[in-house]
Design an enzyme around this catalytic site. Structure first.
Site, PDB file in Angstrom:
ATOM      1  N   ALA A  31      34.637  19.737  54.753  1.00  0.00           N
ATOM      2  CA  ALA A  31      34.906  18.203  54.167  1.00  0.00           C
ATOM      3  C   ALA A  31      36.425  17.758  54.792  1.00  0.00           C
ATOM      4  O   ALA A  31      37.162  17.657  53.604  1.00  0.00           O
ATOM      5  CB  ALA A  31      34.840  18.959  52.421  1.00  0.00           C
ATOM      6  N   HIS A  36      43.719  19.112  57.582  1.00  0.00           N
ATOM      7  CA  HIS A  36      42.854  19.392  58.916  1.00  0.00           C
ATOM      8  C   HIS A  36      43.236  19.167  60.197  1.00  0.00           C
ATOM      9  O   HIS A  36      42.595  19.811  60.980  1.00  0.00           O
ATOM     10  CB  HIS A  36      40.844  19.562  58.870  1.00  0.00           C
ATOM     11  CG  HIS A  36      41.069  19.993  57.186  1.00  0.00           C
ATOM     12  ND1 HIS A  36      40.365  19.606  56.174  1.00  0.00           N
ATOM     13  CD2 HIS A  36      40.716  21.260  56.217  1.00  0.00           C
ATOM     14  CE1 HIS A  36      39.902  20.270  55.014  1.00  0.00           C
ATOM     15  NE2 HIS A  36      40.346  21.059  55.820  1.00  0.00           N
ATOM     16  N   GLN A  60      35.301  34.850  50.229  1.00  0.00           N
ATOM     17  CA  GLN A  60      36.698  34.161  49.443  1.00  0.00           C
ATOM     18  C   GLN A  60      36.530  33.401  48.033  1.00  0.00           C
ATOM     19  O   GLN A  60      37.732  33.395  48.018  1.00  0.00           O
ATOM     20  CB  GLN A  60      37.321  33.384  50.388  1.00  0.00           C
ATOM     21  CG  GLN A  60      37.152  32.350  50.786  1.00  0.00           C
ATOM     22  CD  GLN A  60      37.841  31.820  51.936  1.00  0.00           C
ATOM     23  OE1 GLN A  60      38.339  31.968  53.082  1.00  0.00           O
ATOM     24  NE2 GLN A  60      38.929  30.936  51.833  1.00  0.00           N
ATOM     25  N   GLY A 146      47.320  26.649  58.351  1.00  0.00           N
ATOM     26  CA  GLY A 146      48.081  25.076  57.150  1.00  0.00           C
ATOM     27  C   GLY A 146      49.250  26.050  55.966  1.00  0.00           C
ATOM     28  O   GLY A 146      48.864  26.944  55.826  1.00  0.00           O
ATOM     29  N   LYS A 148      50.005  24.371  53.893  1.00  0.00           N
ATOM     30  CA  LYS A 148      49.426  24.262  52.546  1.00  0.00           C
ATOM     31  C   LYS A 148      48.158  25.830  52.037  1.00  0.00           C
ATOM     32  O   LYS A 148      48.852  26.252  50.908  1.00  0.00           O
ATOM     33  CB  LYS A 148      48.235  23.142  52.189  1.00  0.00           C
ATOM     34  CG  LYS A 148      47.210  23.036  50.918  1.00  0.00           C
ATOM     35  CD  LYS A 148      47.346  22.477  50.564  1.00  0.00           C
ATOM     36  CE  LYS A 148      46.958  21.785  49.286  1.00  0.00           C
ATOM     37  NZ  LYS A 148      45.991  23.318  48.856  1.00  0.00           N
ATOM     38  N   ASP A 149      48.672  27.227  52.923  1.00  0.00           N
ATOM     39  CA  ASP A 149      47.895  27.993  51.646  1.00  0.00           C
ATOM     40  C   ASP A 149      48.989  28.877  52.643  1.00  0.00           C
ATOM     41  O   ASP A 149      49.138  29.482  53.812  1.00  0.00           O
ATOM     42  CB  ASP A 149      46.781  28.251  52.684  1.00  0.00           C
ATOM     43  CG  ASP A 149      45.395  27.331  51.856  1.00  0.00           C
ATOM     44  OD1 ASP A 149      45.407  27.517  50.613  1.00  0.00           O
ATOM     45  OD2 ASP A 149      45.543  26.409  52.933  1.00  0.00           O
ATOM     46  N   GLN A 152      47.894  32.239  52.818  1.00  0.00           N
ATOM     47  CA  GLN A 152      46.705  32.938  53.602  1.00  0.00           C
ATOM     48  C   GLN A 152      47.734  33.166  55.216  1.00  0.00           C
ATOM     49  O   GLN A 152      47.512  33.954  55.400  1.00  0.00           O
ATOM     50  CB  GLN A 152      46.221  31.394  53.369  1.00  0.00           C
ATOM     51  CG  GLN A 152      45.352  31.741  54.739  1.00  0.00           C
ATOM     52  CD  GLN A 152      43.534  30.750  54.658  1.00  0.00           C
ATOM     53  OE1 GLN A 152      43.121  31.101  53.570  1.00  0.00           O
ATOM     54  NE2 GLN A 152      43.957  29.242  54.777  1.00  0.00           N
ATOM     55  N   SER A 184      43.412  18.044  50.096  1.00  0.00           N
ATOM     56  CA  SER A 184      43.027  19.095  50.420  1.00  0.00           C
ATOM     57  C   SER A 184      41.509  18.826  49.670  1.00  0.00           C
ATOM     58  O   SER A 184      40.982  17.366  49.117  1.00  0.00           O
ATOM     59  CB  SER A 184      43.118  20.193  48.203  1.00  0.00           C
ATOM     60  OG  SER A 184      41.960  20.958  48.273  1.00  0.00           O
TER      61      SER A 184
END
Ligand code: AMP
Length: 282
Positions: A31, A36, A60, A146, A148-149, A152, A184
């Protein structure tokens, strides 16, 4: 663009590739959006060959409904990846990645006990399992993730060091909409009105950052943020934390030259969103 859907075919392909070719890997769950694609662009700048994986990793997800509802659009993803110069799209099936139930067990200490780790039990275990597999299949020189995480990235950096993967983790900046919403794949599930409400997350973290940079204490800055969030969304955030960006340890008014991060998570309509901002005090 080459498309491979089988693990054994990918491994065979990589084995016959010249070992001097530098490979950039961009793991995704598809998506795809401009966030990305910014990772793909960075990978292209730094490597001879770019692999993007599109795989909605079941291990996950704690919540089977979230897994089911996760947006999937492989046809459009392939088109976007090709347009952006990706060399290879790897899109395996869950059966191929997990031929039998996995009992792999990773532990990241403090890194997995805070924020997302607290609210999504087992999440980072699933991330570490799939990312380790992708690293083995692809043997990349660099892997792109990213900010963004943010948590992670910290977990994967730790994984790479702990298991001596011979690759560099590259952390890429957050891409936002013009209004500030962090892009996102989950935003696809928000109505127009919910997207407006979702702006409260980025407004809140910027407010906390600005309060802190303006000389307010950590606790007071967080309080201001919680108030702002609550006045926008009617409920408090799941968490709003001020941490050191690499260790994720709490920041408590020390003088520091290290990167700090304000991290937030909260639900807007049916969707749980996260966001963060990394900054320095001076
Ligand atoms: P996902 O498909 O959500 O698992 O994301 C795949 C990669 O893209 C992860 O490393 C994410 O952190 C990264 N990513 C997701 N959204 C953004 C964004 N808005 N800006 C930059 N990177 C992102």
């Amino acid at each position: 663009m080459k498309i491979i859907t089988s693990v054994s075919e990918l491994i065979a392909f990589r084995n016959q590739q010249d070992s001097t070719v530098s490979v950039g890997l961009v793991p995704t769950m598809g998506a795809l959006h401009s966030g990305h694609l910014s990772l793909i662009q960075k990978a292209k700048q730094q490597n001879d060959f770019v692999i993007c994986s599109v795989f909605v990793n079941p291990t996950q997800f704690g919540n089977s409904e979230d897994l089911e509802k996760y947006p999937r659009n492989l046809g459009q993803d392939a088109h976007l990846l090709e347009q952006n110069g990706t060399d290879l799209l790897f899109a395996p099936t869950p059966q191929d990645v997990y031929p039998h139930t996995t009992f792999l067990n990773f532990s990241f200490g403090h890194l997995e006990q805070v924020m997302e780790g607290k609210f999504r039990a087992g999440h980072f275990n699933g991330v570490a399992a799939v990312v380790s597999k992708l690293f083995h299949y692809c043997s990349p020189s660099r892997a792109y993730f990213g900010q963004k995480d943010l948590q992670q990235v910290a977990v994967i950096q730790d994984l790479v060091e702990a298991l001596s993967f011979n690759l560099t983790v590259v952390r890429c900046p957050i891409i936002r909409s013009a209004e500030g919403l962090a892009l996102s794949s989950r935003n696809e599930r928000l109505s127009l009105e919910e997207k407006q409400h979702a702006l409260t997350l980025s407004q809140t973290i910027f407010k906390v950052r600005d309060a802190l940079k303006g000389g307010k204490r950590a606790s007071e800055s967080i309080e201001l943020g919680v108030l702002h969030y609550q006045s926008g969304l009617g409920v408090p955030p799941e968490y709003l934390e001020l941490v050191y960006a690499d260790s994720l340890l709490p920041y408590q008014d020390e003088s520091t030259v290290l990167d700090l991060a304000v991290c937030i998570a909260g639900k807007v309509g049916p969707v749980r969103l996260i966001d963060n901002v990394v900054f320095q005090l001076n």
